[in-house]
Design a protein around this motif. Structure first.
Motif, PDB file in Angstrom:
ATOM      1  N   SER A   1     -20.853 -14.732  -2.663  1.00  0.00           N
ATOM      2  CA  SER A   1     -20.190 -13.573  -3.247  1.00  0.00           C
ATOM      3  C   SER A   1     -19.215 -14.004  -4.339  1.00  0.00           C
ATOM      4  CB  SER A   1     -19.410 -12.806  -2.201  1.00  0.00           C
ATOM      5  OG  SER A   1     -20.267 -12.142  -1.331  1.00  0.00           O
ATOM      6  N   LEU A   2     -19.053 -13.131  -5.299  1.00  0.00           N
ATOM      7  CA  LEU A   2     -18.112 -13.352  -6.386  1.00  0.00           C
ATOM      8  C   LEU A   2     -16.973 -12.357  -6.296  1.00  0.00           C
ATOM      9  CD1 LEU A   2     -20.676 -13.477  -9.332  1.00  0.00           C
ATOM     10  CD2 LEU A   2     -19.536 -15.427  -8.280  1.00  0.00           C
ATOM     11  N   ILE A   3     -15.820 -12.721  -6.852  1.00  0.00           N
ATOM     12  CA  ILE A   3     -14.763 -11.722  -6.987  1.00  0.00           C
ATOM     13  C   ILE A   3     -15.264 -10.711  -8.005  1.00  0.00           C
ATOM     14  CG2 ILE A   3     -12.426 -11.259  -7.788  1.00  0.00           C
ATOM     15  CD1 ILE A   3     -11.618 -13.972  -6.647  1.00  0.00           C
ATOM     16  N   ALA A   4     -15.406  -9.490  -7.577  1.00  0.00           N
ATOM     17  CA  ALA A   4     -15.992  -8.448  -8.416  1.00  0.00           C
ATOM     18  C   ALA A   4     -14.940  -7.497  -8.972  1.00  0.00           C
ATOM     19  CB  ALA A   4     -17.028  -7.659  -7.619  1.00  0.00           C
ATOM     20  N   ALA A   5     -13.826  -7.365  -8.288  1.00  0.00           N
ATOM     21  CA  ALA A   5     -12.792  -6.430  -8.747  1.00  0.00           C
ATOM     22  C   ALA A   5     -11.470  -6.768  -8.075  1.00  0.00           C
ATOM     23  CB  ALA A   5     -13.195  -4.998  -8.419  1.00  0.00           C
ATOM     24  N   VAL A   6     -10.390  -6.478  -8.777  1.00  0.00           N
ATOM     25  CA  VAL A   6      -9.053  -6.614  -8.217  1.00  0.00           C
ATOM     26  C   VAL A   6      -8.288  -5.323  -8.484  1.00  0.00           C
ATOM     27  CG1 VAL A   6      -8.954  -9.119  -8.447  1.00  0.00           C
ATOM     28  CG2 VAL A   6      -8.116  -7.688 -10.296  1.00  0.00           C
ATOM     29  N   GLY A   7      -7.341  -5.055  -7.631  1.00  0.00           N
ATOM     30  CA  GLY A   7      -6.487  -3.888  -7.831  1.00  0.00           C
ATOM     31  C   GLY A   7      -5.085  -4.217  -7.380  1.00  0.00           C
ATOM     32  N   THR A   8      -4.109  -3.648  -8.048  1.00  0.00           N
ATOM     33  CA  THR A   8      -2.718  -3.873  -7.666  1.00  0.00           C
ATOM     34  C   THR A   8      -1.936  -2.580  -7.846  1.00  0.00           C
ATOM     35  OG1 THR A   8      -0.797  -5.317  -7.937  1.00  0.00           O
ATOM     36  CG2 THR A   8      -1.972  -4.677  -9.947  1.00  0.00           C
ATOM     37  N   ASP A   9      -0.849  -2.464  -7.124  1.00  0.00           N
ATOM     38  CA  ASP A   9       0.011  -1.300  -7.272  1.00  0.00           C
ATOM     39  C   ASP A   9       1.429  -1.680  -6.874  1.00  0.00           C
ATOM     40  OD1 ASP A   9       0.107   1.603  -7.898  1.00  0.00           O
ATOM     41  OD2 ASP A   9       0.915   1.720  -5.873  1.00  0.00           O
ATOM     42  N   ILE A  10       2.379  -1.096  -7.543  1.00  0.00           N
ATOM     43  CA  ILE A  10       3.790  -1.235  -7.193  1.00  0.00           C
ATOM     44  C   ILE A  10       4.396   0.158  -7.274  1.00  0.00           C
ATOM     45  CG2 ILE A  10       4.469  -1.791  -9.566  1.00  0.00           C
ATOM     46  CD1 ILE A  10       6.667  -3.608  -8.310  1.00  0.00           C
ATOM     47  N   LEU A  11       5.224   0.487  -6.310  1.00  0.00           N
ATOM     48  CA  LEU A  11       5.857   1.801  -6.360  1.00  0.00           C
ATOM     49  C   LEU A  11       7.216   1.780  -5.685  1.00  0.00           C
ATOM     50  CD1 LEU A  11       5.632   3.724  -3.508  1.00  0.00           C
ATOM     51  CD2 LEU A  11       3.256   3.372  -4.032  1.00  0.00           C
ATOM     52  N   ALA A  12       8.036   2.740  -6.076  1.00  0.00           N
ATOM     53  CA  ALA A  12       9.365   2.902  -5.481  1.00  0.00           C
ATOM     54  C   ALA A  12       9.219   3.637  -4.153  1.00  0.00           C
ATOM     55  CB  ALA A  12      10.277   3.686  -6.426  1.00  0.00           C
ATOM     56  N   THR A  13       9.869   3.113  -3.116  1.00  0.00           N
ATOM     57  CA  THR A  13       9.762   3.739  -1.792  1.00  0.00           C
ATOM     58  C   THR A  13      10.322   5.157  -1.788  1.00  0.00           C
ATOM     59  OG1 THR A  13      11.824   2.686  -1.110  1.00  0.00           O
ATOM     60  CG2 THR A  13       9.777   1.561  -0.527  1.00  0.00           C
ATOM     61  N   GLU A  14      11.261   5.456  -2.672  1.00  0.00           N
ATOM     62  CA  GLU A  14      11.839   6.810  -2.700  1.00  0.00           C
ATOM     63  C   GLU A  14      10.782   7.860  -3.053  1.00  0.00           C
ATOM     64  OE1 GLU A  14      13.699   7.145  -7.190  1.00  0.00           O
ATOM     65  OE2 GLU A  14      14.998   6.425  -5.580  1.00  0.00           O
ATOM     66  N   ARG A  15       9.775   7.468  -3.819  1.00  0.00           N
ATOM     67  CA  ARG A  15       8.692   8.396  -4.165  1.00  0.00           C
ATOM     68  C   ARG A  15       7.943   8.842  -2.909  1.00  0.00           C
ATOM     69  NH1 ARG A  15       3.260   6.412  -7.002  1.00  0.00           N
ATOM     70  NH2 ARG A  15       2.046   8.269  -6.581  1.00  0.00           N
ATOM     71  N   ILE A  16       7.644   7.893  -2.026  1.00  0.00           N
ATOM     72  CA  ILE A  16       6.929   8.220  -0.789  1.00  0.00           C
ATOM     73  C   ILE A  16       7.862   8.931   0.184  1.00  0.00           C
ATOM     74  CG2 ILE A  16       5.668   7.259   1.176  1.00  0.00           C
ATOM     75  CD1 ILE A  16       4.167   7.266  -1.561  1.00  0.00           C
ATOM     76  N   GLU A  17       9.131   8.545   0.196  1.00  0.00           N
ATOM     77  CA  GLU A  17      10.094   9.221   1.072  1.00  0.00           C
ATOM     78  C   GLU A  17      10.143  10.713   0.765  1.00  0.00           C
ATOM     79  OE1 GLU A  17      14.514   8.458   2.883  1.00  0.00           O
ATOM     80  OE2 GLU A  17      14.095   7.720   0.853  1.00  0.00           O
ATOM     81  N   ARG A  18      10.144  11.062  -0.511  1.00  0.00           N
ATOM     82  CA  ARG A  18      10.126  12.487  -0.902  1.00  0.00           C
ATOM     83  C   ARG A  18       8.816  13.150  -0.500  1.00  0.00           C
ATOM     84  NH1 ARG A  18      12.242  10.366  -5.710  1.00  0.00           N
ATOM     85  NH2 ARG A  18      10.235  10.683  -6.733  1.00  0.00           N
ATOM     86  N   ALA A  19       7.706  12.456  -0.715  1.00  0.00           N
ATOM     87  CA  ALA A  19       6.390  13.028  -0.398  1.00  0.00           C
ATOM     88  C   ALA A  19       6.208  13.256   1.092  1.00  0.00           C
ATOM     89  CB  ALA A  19       5.288  12.116  -0.931  1.00  0.00           C
ATOM     90  N   LEU A  20       6.850  12.437   1.910  1.00  0.00           N
ATOM     91  CA  LEU A  20       6.697  12.556   3.360  1.00  0.00           C
ATOM     92  C   LEU A  20       7.294  13.841   3.926  1.00  0.00           C
ATOM     93  CD1 LEU A  20       7.335   8.861   4.444  1.00  0.00           C
ATOM     94  CD2 LEU A  20       5.161  10.115   4.548  1.00  0.00           C
ATOM     95  N   THR A  21       8.031  14.586   3.135  1.00  0.00           N
ATOM     96  CA  THR A  21       8.550  15.875   3.601  1.00  0.00           C
ATOM     97  C   THR A  21       7.445  16.931   3.642  1.00  0.00           C
ATOM     98  OG1 THR A  21       9.198  16.579   1.376  1.00  0.00           O
ATOM     99  CG2 THR A  21      10.854  15.379   2.680  1.00  0.00           C
ATOM    100  N   SER A  22       6.295  16.627   3.072  1.00  0.00           N
ATOM    101  CA  SER A  22       5.162  17.550   3.051  1.00  0.00           C
ATOM    102  C   SER A  22       4.152  17.194   4.140  1.00  0.00           C
ATOM    103  CB  SER A  22       4.461  17.501   1.690  1.00  0.00           C
ATOM    104  OG  SER A  22       3.201  18.127   1.761  1.00  0.00           O
ATOM    105  N   PRO A  23       3.968  18.067   5.146  1.00  0.00           N
ATOM    106  CA  PRO A  23       2.947  17.806   6.167  1.00  0.00           C
ATOM    107  C   PRO A  23       1.546  17.666   5.563  1.00  0.00           C
ATOM    108  CG  PRO A  23       4.421  19.545   6.890  1.00  0.00           C
ATOM    109  CD  PRO A  23       4.747  19.263   5.448  1.00  0.00           C
TER     110      PRO A  23
END
Length: 131
Positions: A1-23
């Protein structure tokens, strides 16, 4: 097998903290097993943030369009029972991986108080390498 794709992400935890108020956000983003793992953590917000960054990184390896992934819970990240996070793909995410003959082989998470980062690697054969 070969490395076919890579993905990365960085985000501020406050963004998810706000989103978590939505069921609805929780229901469409996380699986029952991910929610249970988060509840067992000392900082569920930080854990959910790490999971979301991981899902974004995996999503990028699959080369899907944003509309293809209306429910983020078709990518599941479990870390409680293993030294390395485990990736499970369902529905649209599994179809995309199968179509491109990709397997997520590596996922690295860096989770700090203010920011989280994830890096995913997918392997495949030479006929399906994504550029």
């Amino acid at each position: 097998s070969l490395i076919a794709a890579v993905g990365t992400d960085i985000l501020a935890t406050e963004r998810i903290e706000r989103a978590l108020t939505s069921p609805a956000f929780i229901r469409f983003t996380f699986t029952a097993r991910e929610i249970a793992e988060a509840a067992a953590r000392s900082s569920p917000v930080l854990y959910f943030s790490c999971l979301f960054a991981a899902k974004e990184a995996v999503f990028k390896t699959l080369h899907m369009h944003g509309d293809d992934l209306k429910h983020w819970n078709c990518i599941e990240i479990l870390a409680a029972d293993s030294p390395e996070p485990q990736v499970y793909l369902y529905r649209k995410a599994a179809e995309a991986a199968h179509r491109r003959n990709l397997v997520i082989t590596y996922l690295s998470l860096c989770c700090r108080h203010e920011y989280v980062q994830a890096f995913a690697v997918a392997e495949g054969d030479a006929n399906h390498v994504c550029y």
